[in-house]
Design a protein around this motif. Sequence first.
Motif, PDB file in Angstrom:
ATOM      1  N   LYS A  50      -6.727  -3.788  -7.666  1.00  0.00           N
ATOM      2  CA  LYS A  50      -7.298  -2.505  -8.054  1.00  0.00           C
ATOM      3  C   LYS A  50      -6.289  -1.383  -7.854  1.00  0.00           C
ATOM      4  CE  LYS A  50     -12.212  -3.273  -7.175  1.00  0.00           C
ATOM      5  NZ  LYS A  50     -13.357  -2.905  -6.314  1.00  0.00           N
ATOM      6  N   LYS A  51      -5.529  -1.456  -6.764  1.00  0.00           N
ATOM      7  CA  LYS A  51      -4.543  -0.418  -6.483  1.00  0.00           C
ATOM      8  C   LYS A  51      -3.396  -0.452  -7.480  1.00  0.00           C
ATOM      9  CE  LYS A  51      -5.507   0.044  -1.605  1.00  0.00           C
ATOM     10  NZ  LYS A  51      -5.056  -0.130  -0.232  1.00  0.00           N
ATOM     11  N   ASP A  94       0.825  -1.208   0.000  1.00  0.00           N
ATOM     12  CA  ASP A  94       0.000   0.000   0.000  1.00  0.00           C
ATOM     13  C   ASP A  94       0.860   1.259   0.000  1.00  0.00           C
ATOM     14  OD1 ASP A  94      -2.394  -1.352  -0.080  1.00  0.00           O
ATOM     15  OD2 ASP A  94      -2.683  -1.323   2.099  1.00  0.00           O
ATOM     16  N   SER A 146      -8.222  -8.815  -4.505  1.00  0.00           N
ATOM     17  CA  SER A 146      -8.929  -7.955  -5.451  1.00  0.00           C
ATOM     18  C   SER A 146      -8.637  -6.489  -5.166  1.00  0.00           C
ATOM     19  CB  SER A 146     -10.430  -8.218  -5.359  1.00  0.00           C
ATOM     20  OG  SER A 146     -11.145  -7.318  -6.160  1.00  0.00           O
ATOM     21  N   ARG A 147      -8.614  -6.117  -3.897  1.00  0.00           N
ATOM     22  CA  ARG A 147      -8.312  -4.734  -3.532  1.00  0.00           C
ATOM     23  C   ARG A 147      -6.888  -4.364  -3.924  1.00  0.00           C
ATOM     24  NH1 ARG A 147     -11.166  -4.737   2.431  1.00  0.00           N
ATOM     25  NH2 ARG A 147     -13.303  -4.540   1.671  1.00  0.00           N
ATOM     26  N   ARG A 154     -11.026 -11.190  -1.517  1.00  0.00           N
ATOM     27  CA  ARG A 154     -11.357  -9.770  -1.396  1.00  0.00           C
ATOM     28  C   ARG A 154     -10.089  -8.931  -1.241  1.00  0.00           C
ATOM     29  NH1 ARG A 154     -14.488 -10.016   2.961  1.00  0.00           N
ATOM     30  NH2 ARG A 154     -12.840  -9.440   4.411  1.00  0.00           N
ATOM     31  N   ASP A 155      -9.172  -9.389  -0.409  1.00  0.00           N
ATOM     32  CA  ASP A 155      -7.923  -8.657  -0.214  1.00  0.00           C
ATOM     33  C   ASP A 155      -7.098  -8.598  -1.495  1.00  0.00           C
ATOM     34  OD1 ASP A 155      -8.550  -8.155   2.397  1.00  0.00           O
ATOM     35  OD2 ASP A 155      -7.187  -9.661   3.247  1.00  0.00           O
TER      36      ASP A 155
END
Length: 84
Positions: free
Chosen positions: A80-81, A36, A76-77, A73-74
Amino acid sequence: MPNIESAIKRARTSEAANALNSSQLSAMRTAIKKFDQAAEAGDENVTELYQAATKAIDMAETKGLIHKNKANRDKSRLSKKIAK
């Protein structure tokens, strides 16, 4: 404190398993946070950190530390980033 021998052994093994599970979850969270931070800063090694984070998520899922849907889900996030 358990008195029965099998309960003593079970307490010992569950303590060891808890330590391993906690360290693995912590490593997964650290890998995600590193990705991140690199994605927001626009670093060059984003793809390497993405691969490390997805690997950590997959390992946590395989060992039963997180649910399959949470792992997907993680990931996928994260994807996206990286696409931004």
